[in-house]
Every structure is written in C-alpha cells, then in structure tokens.
Design a protein around this motif. Structure first.
Motif, PDB file in Angstrom:
ATOM      1  N   LEU A 165       1.534  -0.971  -0.043  1.00 19.09           N
ATOM      2  CA  LEU A 165       0.310   0.122  -0.200  1.00 19.09           C
ATOM      3  C   LEU A 165       0.414   1.459  -0.168  1.00 19.09           C
ATOM      4  CD1 LEU A 165      -3.305   1.603   0.230  1.00 19.09           C
ATOM      5  CD2 LEU A 165      -2.494   1.137   2.980  1.00 19.09           C
ATOM      6  N   VAL A 166       1.683   1.245   0.670  1.00 16.46           N
ATOM      7  CA  VAL A 166       2.410   2.234   0.950  1.00 16.46           C
ATOM      8  C   VAL A 166       4.149   2.547   0.068  1.00 16.46           C
ATOM      9  CG1 VAL A 166       4.891   2.580   2.148  1.00 16.46           C
ATOM     10  CG2 VAL A 166       3.805   2.282   3.371  1.00 16.46           C
ATOM     11  N   MET A 167       4.131   1.400  -0.916  1.00 19.40           N
ATOM     12  CA  MET A 167       4.528   1.903  -2.164  1.00 19.40           C
ATOM     13  C   MET A 167       4.015   1.824  -3.435  1.00 19.40           C
ATOM     14  SD  MET A 167       6.505  -1.803  -2.286  1.00 19.40           S
ATOM     15  CE  MET A 167       7.513  -2.290  -3.826  1.00 19.40           C
ATOM     16  N   ASN A 168       3.228   1.525  -3.371  1.00 17.66           N
ATOM     17  CA  ASN A 168       1.947   2.105  -4.121  1.00 17.66           C
ATOM     18  C   ASN A 168       1.822   3.147  -3.986  1.00 17.66           C
ATOM     19  OD1 ASN A 168       2.344   0.014  -5.816  1.00 17.66           O
ATOM     20  ND2 ASN A 168       0.124  -1.020  -4.304  1.00 17.66           N
ATOM     21  N   LEU A 169       1.327   3.876  -2.792  1.00 23.49           N
ATOM     22  CA  LEU A 169       0.929   5.166  -2.739  1.00 23.49           C
ATOM     23  C   LEU A 169       1.909   6.219  -3.002  1.00 23.49           C
ATOM     24  CD1 LEU A 169      -1.607   5.182   0.784  1.00 23.49           C
ATOM     25  CD2 LEU A 169      -1.712   5.846  -1.420  1.00 23.49           C
ATOM     26  N   SER A 170       2.519   5.421  -2.680  1.00 16.95           N
ATOM     27  CA  SER A 170       4.692   6.430  -2.902  1.00 16.95           C
ATOM     28  C   SER A 170       4.844   6.543  -4.411  1.00 16.95           C
ATOM     29  CB  SER A 170       5.575   5.703  -2.224  1.00 16.95           C
ATOM     30  OG  SER A 170       5.089   5.578  -0.887  1.00 16.95           O
ATOM     31  N   SER A 171       4.197   5.080  -5.169  1.00 13.02           N
ATOM     32  CA  SER A 171       4.654   5.709  -6.905  1.00 13.02           C
ATOM     33  C   SER A 171       3.183   6.543  -7.105  1.00 13.02           C
ATOM     34  CB  SER A 171       4.415   4.723  -7.593  1.00 13.02           C
ATOM     35  OG  SER A 171       5.107   3.015  -7.342  1.00 13.02           O
ATOM     36  N   VAL A 172       2.241   6.961  -6.432  1.00 13.20           N
ATOM     37  CA  VAL A 172       1.507   7.538  -7.217  1.00 13.20           C
ATOM     38  C   VAL A 172       2.028   9.680  -6.792  1.00 13.20           C
ATOM     39  CG1 VAL A 172      -1.276   8.529  -6.639  1.00 13.20           C
ATOM     40  CG2 VAL A 172      -0.692   6.090  -6.755  1.00 13.20           C
ATOM     41  N   ALA A 173       2.080   9.576  -5.510  1.00 18.26           N
ATOM     42  CA  ALA A 173       2.783  10.542  -5.622  1.00 18.26           C
ATOM     43  C   ALA A 173       3.808  10.975  -6.349  1.00 18.26           C
ATOM     44  CB  ALA A 173       2.597  10.537  -4.024  1.00 18.26           C
ATOM     45  N   ILE A 174       4.928  10.254  -6.521  1.00 14.57           N
ATOM     46  CA  ILE A 174       5.753  10.728  -7.337  1.00 14.57           C
ATOM     47  C   ILE A 174       5.743  11.079  -8.978  1.00 14.57           C
ATOM     48  CG2 ILE A 174       8.166   9.997  -7.843  1.00 14.57           C
ATOM     49  CD1 ILE A 174       8.365   7.926  -5.628  1.00 14.57           C
ATOM     50  N   ILE A 175       4.405   9.735  -9.059  1.00 13.78           N
ATOM     51  CA  ILE A 175       4.138  10.700 -10.858  1.00 13.78           C
ATOM     52  C   ILE A 175       3.918  11.499 -10.187  1.00 13.78           C
ATOM     53  CG2 ILE A 175       3.106   9.405 -12.345  1.00 13.78           C
ATOM     54  CD1 ILE A 175       3.705   6.472 -12.189  1.00 13.78           C
ATOM     55  N   TRP A 176       2.697  12.003  -9.023  1.00 11.30           N
ATOM     56  CA  TRP A 176       2.498  12.751  -9.537  1.00 11.30           C
ATOM     57  C   TRP A 176       2.936  14.347  -9.247  1.00 11.30           C
ATOM     58  CZ3 TRP A 176      -3.285  14.437  -9.788  1.00 11.30           C
ATOM     59  CH2 TRP A 176      -3.371  15.377  -9.096  1.00 11.30           C
ATOM     60  N   PHE A 177       3.653  14.755  -8.381  1.00 14.96           N
ATOM     61  CA  PHE A 177       4.148  15.748  -7.554  1.00 14.96           C
ATOM     62  C   PHE A 177       5.427  15.837  -9.190  1.00 14.96           C
ATOM     63  CE2 PHE A 177       2.781  15.486  -3.494  1.00 14.96           C
ATOM     64  CZ  PHE A 177       1.902  16.533  -3.520  1.00 14.96           C
ATOM     65  N   GLY A 178       6.034  13.987  -9.865  1.00 20.44           N
ATOM     66  CA  GLY A 178       6.594  14.697 -10.478  1.00 20.44           C
ATOM     67  C   GLY A 178       6.314  15.278 -11.446  1.00 20.44           C
ATOM     68  N   GLY A 179       5.498  14.861 -12.166  1.00 17.88           N
ATOM     69  CA  GLY A 179       4.973  15.961 -13.237  1.00 17.88           C
ATOM     70  C   GLY A 179       4.547  17.228 -13.432  1.00 17.88           C
ATOM     71  N   PHE A 180       4.268  17.763 -12.074  1.00 19.27           N
ATOM     72  CA  PHE A 180       4.256  19.169 -11.948  1.00 19.27           C
ATOM     73  C   PHE A 180       5.770  19.664 -12.630  1.00 19.27           C
ATOM     74  CE2 PHE A 180       0.398  18.209  -9.320  1.00 19.27           C
ATOM     75  CZ  PHE A 180      -0.042  19.137  -9.692  1.00 19.27           C
TER      76      PHE A 180
END
Length: 575
Positions: A245-260
């Motif tokens: 769960l933490v790994m997947n949430l981290s991936s989402v957060a990285i892609i989200w903020f990385g996109g910006f």
C-alpha cells in the motif's frame, strides 16, 4: 543468536565472498536506473540511435554482471549456512553426549531432539537471508536515497513522510509477533513429546484401548500449535499489504508531483523514471528488512534454546588428575552412600555400605521403589552420590575418568535396548574389535545361540528399530551377550533375567558363574530363585539396607527378606 555466530569462523572465506558479491550486485542495481534515464533523456529525446545501442549494451552487461554476482552469492551463502548447520548440530550432539542422566531429565528427550533439528534449521535458513540481505538492504536503501536526491532533491521530500510510516509499521508488527515465536517452539516440543510417547508406547496404548485418548492428546497439542501459528501469521500477514500500500501510494505521489516538476521544466522524464525506480529500490530494501523481522524473531527464540543446551554444564565431569588404583581388580565398595534425585522430597538411598568382591555374586533384592536400580546406577557414575563414596578398585569413581571407569563394567540395563543393525553388530556394541568367535561365545553363555541359529541370516540377521522383531526374552539375552563380550572386571545385571523362563534363567546363571569366576557380579532381581545361590544378598527396604548375608542367614535374621521369599516360594521349595 549472535553468540552462535562464533561457529562461523571456519566459513570466513565464503562469507567474505558473499559480502563482496552482494556489494557489486547492489551497485549494478543502483546503476541501472541512471543508465535508463540517460537513454530516455539523451537517446530518445534527441533520436540518437547509436547512443541508445551503446547505453543499452552497457545496461545488458551491468545486468549480466549483477545476475552472475547474485548466483555466486547464493551459492556461497548456502554453503556457509549449510556448513554452519552441520557444525552446530555436531557441537550440540557432542555436548549432549556428555550429559549425565540428570541433564536429560531436566531438558527432556523430545525437547533435545527439537533443538538439534528444527531449531538449528530455523537459524540456518535465517543465516542465508542475513548473508544476502545485511549488505544489500542498507546499500539499496542508502544508495537509493542518495541517487534519488541527486535526481531531484525536492521530490525526495516524499521519503520524509513514507519511511517513518514504514518503520513504525514494521516495529509494531514485530513487537506483537516476536513473543509468539518463542511460544511456538515450546509447543513444537509438546507436540514432539506426545508423538514420541505415542510411538514408543503403542503396545500399551492398544492393550488398554486408549487409542482415542491418545488421538485427543495429539489433536489438542496439534491444534494448540496450529492456533498459535495462525495467530502469529495473521500478525505478520499485515506486513506485506502495508508495504505494498505504501509503495503504491508512494509511486502515485512521485508520478503526481513529478509531473508538475516536468511541466515546470525542473525535471526530465528520464530522471522521473529513474527516481521512481530508486523509490522502488528503497521500498524493496525495507521489504527485505521486514522479511528479516519475520524470520529473525523465530530464529532468535531457537538460538536461545540451543544456547541453553550448549551453556548447560554437566554435573558429572572427569577429575583433572586420575587417582592411582590401590585395590583389587573388580573390587566395588559403598561407604555410607546417600543419594537423592533432583527435586525429590526423600532420598532414593540412604547410608548404604557394602563390599562386592571379585569371584563372588552379589545379589540385590527388595520391593519396588526400594532403591535397587538407583544403587547400581551409581557404580558406572550415571549419577553422583550426595554423600559417602563409591569405590572401584580402591578409587573413588569421581576421581576416575568416565571412560576408564565404564571400560571396566559390563552393564545390562533393566529395559533391554537394541540398536538397528545386525545381531552381530549389537553384540559387538560391547566390544568393537570382538572376533566372530568371541561374539558366538558371548551369545552361547547368554543362552542366545539357539534362537540366533534358527534365524535365516543367523548372526547377520537384522534387528529392527527398538528390537521390535525379537521377543522380550530374546532382547534381554542379546543385551546380556553384549555385556559379556567385554570380558569386564565388573558385571552389573539390573533385573536382566525377568523376561526369561525359569529353565533359561537357571542355565544362564550356571554358565555365567563359570565364565565370571574372576569378575565381580552384581545382580538386581525380583525373583528369589535368581538370588538363592548368591555369595552375598543385599536386602533393600525403603531406601536402606535391611540385611546382608546368604540365603539361610537372612531367612533367620531379616524379616523383610523372609516375607519376600514366602511370597514367592512354597515351604517345600524353601526347604
């Protein structure tokens, strides 16, 4: 568990090889995302095909090198762990061999078997994991964080939130699970105990129609172990979903903020892809740590149990300097001996004094629990006296080496014990270098030659485990032959004629008397007929000597002996 790692000294070279190989494997895994970022940011963006081929080939070489390092590390770690397990099992077995009966009584046979097998296997499995992961996990975690920060320091702030959450989850789960692993090992002991009693006592169980009762005992121990195992596995099962769960949430957060970050031009696509892989490596390293937290507590519980055995100091040890022999060969003397079993309320024997001489038969008779077997167990020093002295050839048995003392004794236990192998092997157990003629001679004296000759393979006939393919009387005769082949100075027979018919008993004792003229013979018996012709009869009653003398003398002077005789023989037989 660290205390047991001293046994890893012989495997320093393969362990060093594992650490080096895992180090290079970790470097290759840390280098691959950076190469991939270069392919995307330089090769793909600029359409530079030669550069893509060049870096792609380098990636293949790095991946191949990492794979070879991984295979070699697995090989060396397995060798080191297997060698460690073999060495530790040998150490535990050798140490247990030095235990007196007191230590066996304290720990229990079932528990010793579990500790030597299951517990050592647990540590062996964890050792393989530790050797692989104790370098890889920190390197991937620290190296991943460094590489991720080098790609984008601002985006790395995600780890400030993620890592403490993971660490807290691992801590809470381990805190709940560790105590239960210790409980599991004890419940495995209990299950082994029930199973062992069931298998060794199967005849009694069936004779008394207690099969259902034993099945219930086993089911209770089995369900008890199962319930605890399920409970601990439920706790540990939370580990993987939380990690994912933490790994997947981290991936989402990285892609989200990385996109910006990409949109603002402060980060490139390749760097984001590499950053994401480094994040996964960091999470993976923590996943490895969590796996170790699952296995290490159980191995730690096993290590404590093994250390308990290794740290247990036998109460019976050889004297530092052997005392000189001053008495006659085969001479046995008890001087005011008293002995109590550990934890017992009353002494098993009290104030025992007598002398057994070479060329004489000393018989010991008495009621059940009077201390007959205890008394003779002090001669080969299975236990040490509480007070008084036991002398063999004029020397206190505590001042002799156990090997030297027992080499003088031919011992036949109350319960006949045979080992898997041939009849010849079992008789030679008393004297390894005995010739075929000596083996046959011992069997003839023990009245075993007749039934051996009727078996298909004769002396090469196989004995099943526990001697289950021979009768009780045949077991006793083979045990007697095993003692006789030693040609010992002292022979001890602990109620060793009880399973023999009167005719065989009489013939055996007559032959025995001829063959042991120069030896001291001590016989513990329940039958009066076995002790009638003894040169000296010791009558035991409630842990003390009630009388010493020959049959006729005791009939006149010892009421306890007279009662025993009258309970077994008719007046005509006595006369």
């Amino acid at each position: 568990m660290i205390k047991l790692f001293r046994f890893l000294k012989p495997f320093r070279l393969p362990i060093f090889a594992v650490l080096v190989l895992v180090f290079f494997q970790s470097l290759s895994e840390l280098y691959l995302p950076t190469l991939m970022a270069d392919i995307v940011d330089i090769g793909v963006v600029n359409g530079d095909i030669p550069y893509i081929w060049k870096i792609g080939s380098l990636m293949l070489l790095v991946a191949l090198g990492g794979m070879l390092c991984s295979i070699a590390a697995s090989y060396f770690s397995s060798r080191a762990a297997a060698g460690f397990g073999k060495l530790l099992r040998g150490k535990v077995f050798s140490h247990v061999e030095n235990f007196s009966l007191e230590e066996f009584d304290k720990v229990g046979t079932a528990s010793l078997i579990t500790r030597t097998t299951n517990d050592i296997t647990q540590i062996q499995q964890v050792l393989i994991m530790i050797l692989r992961m104790m370098v890889m996990a920190p390197m991937l975690c620290i190296g991943g964080i460094i590489m991720a920060v080098s790609k984008d320091a601002t985006l790395s702030l995600i780890f400030v939130v993620v890592l403490p959450v993971l660490a807290l989850a691992i801590f809470l789960i381990a805190r709940k699970g560790i105590p239960l692993f210790k409980v599991i090992q004890k419940k495995i002991d209990k299950l082994n105990l029930v199973m062992r009693e069931n298998l060794t006592g199967i005849r009694v169980i069936r004779a008394f129609n207690r099969v259902q009762h034993e099945k219930m005992r086993f089911d209770q121990a089995n369900f008890d172990l199962t319930d605890t195992s399920i409970k601990v596995n439920k706790i540990m099962a939370f580990m993987m979903p939380i990690m994912m769960l933490v790994m997947n949430l981290s991936s989402v957060a990285i892609i989200w903020f990385g996109g910006f970050r990409i949109e603002s031009g402060t980060m490139q696509v390749g760097d984001l892809m590499a950053f994401l892989q480094y994040a996964m490596q960091i999470m993976f390293s923590l996943l490895m740590v969590s796996m170790m937290f699952v296995m290490i507590p159980r191995a730690s519980a096993s290590a404590v149990r093994i250390n308990e055995v290794l740290d247990m100091v036998p109460v019976i040890n050889d004297a530092k300097t052997a005392a000189p022999v001053t008495g006659q060969t085969g001479h046995v003397e008890f001087q005011q001996v008293s002995f109590s079993y550990p934890g017992a309320e009353k002494p098993a024997i009290q104030d025992i004094s007598f002398t057994a001489r070479p060329g004489e038969v000393t018989a010991i008779i008495g009621g059940t629990g009077s201390g007959k077997s205890t008394l003779i167990n002090l001669i080969p020093r299975f236990y040490d006296v509480d007070s008084g002295r036991v002398l063999v050839n004029g020397v206190d048995v505590r001042d002799m080496s156990q090997q030297e003392l027992r080499s003088k004794i031919g011992f036949v236990p109350q319960k006949a014990v045979l080992f898997t192998g041939t009849i010849s092997d079992n008789i030679r157990y008393g004297k390894e270098e005995a010739s075929d003629e000596e083996v046959r001679r011992a069997a003839e004296i023990a009245q075993a030659a007749d039934f051996i000759s009727k078996m298909e393979e004769g002396y090469d006939s196989l004995i099943a485990q526990g001697g289950s393919n021979v009768s009780g009387g045949q077991k006793q005769r083979l045990s007697i032959a095993r003692a006789l082949v030693r040609q010992a100075e002292i022979y001890i027979f602990d109620d060793s004629f009880s399973a023999l018919d009167f005719k065989t008993d009489s013939k055996l004792r007559a032959t025995l008397k001829q063959e042991t003229k120069e030896s001291t013979v001590i016989i513990v018996a329940q039958r009066v007929s076995t002790v009638l012709d003894a040169d000296q009869i010791i009558v035991m009653d409630e842990s003390r000597i009630a009388g010493i003398g020959k049959h006729q003398d005791l009939m006149e002077t010892c009421e306890v002996y007279k009662e025993i005789v009258l309970s077994q023989l008719s007046e005509e037989e006595i006369a």
